[in-house]
Design an enzyme around this catalytic site. Sequence first.
Site: not given
Ligand code: AMP
Length: 115
Positions: A101, A103
Amino acid sequence: MSSSCLFCRIIAGEIPATKVYEDDVLVAFNDINPQAPMHVLLVPRVHVATLNDLGANHDAVVGAMVRRAAAIAAERGFAASGYRTVFNCNADAGQAVFHIHLHMLGGRAMGWPPG
Ligand code: AMP
Ligand code: ZN
């Protein structure tokens, strides 16, 4: 689609999210724990666990993610003022969801180097 993957389940509509864009390649939705006034996640429909798992066959998908991030930033008025795009990969970067993903954060000034 991986039934154990949070983002595959969001893409499939099994878990709710505030989607801001979708097409046949990717889905973009608001991060549930935003770190800036704009914090959008851009997620490919294809399940790829980390950047280390990308192949040349994914080049068009990754290109579409980056170009869509820029388009969303422009739509929201952040093109000139700036924004941050981040791919976290594995533990030292803090990757928590193992479906790649991008950001996209904007709406405030950010420091460098990142924490
Ligand atoms: P990473 O640490 O790069 O894997 O980022 C994962 C991101 O997913 C974090 O910024 C979380 O806040 C986000 N996240 C986790 N669960 C959800 C969800 N159900 N809907 C939207 N974002 C999420
Ligand atoms: Zn997935």
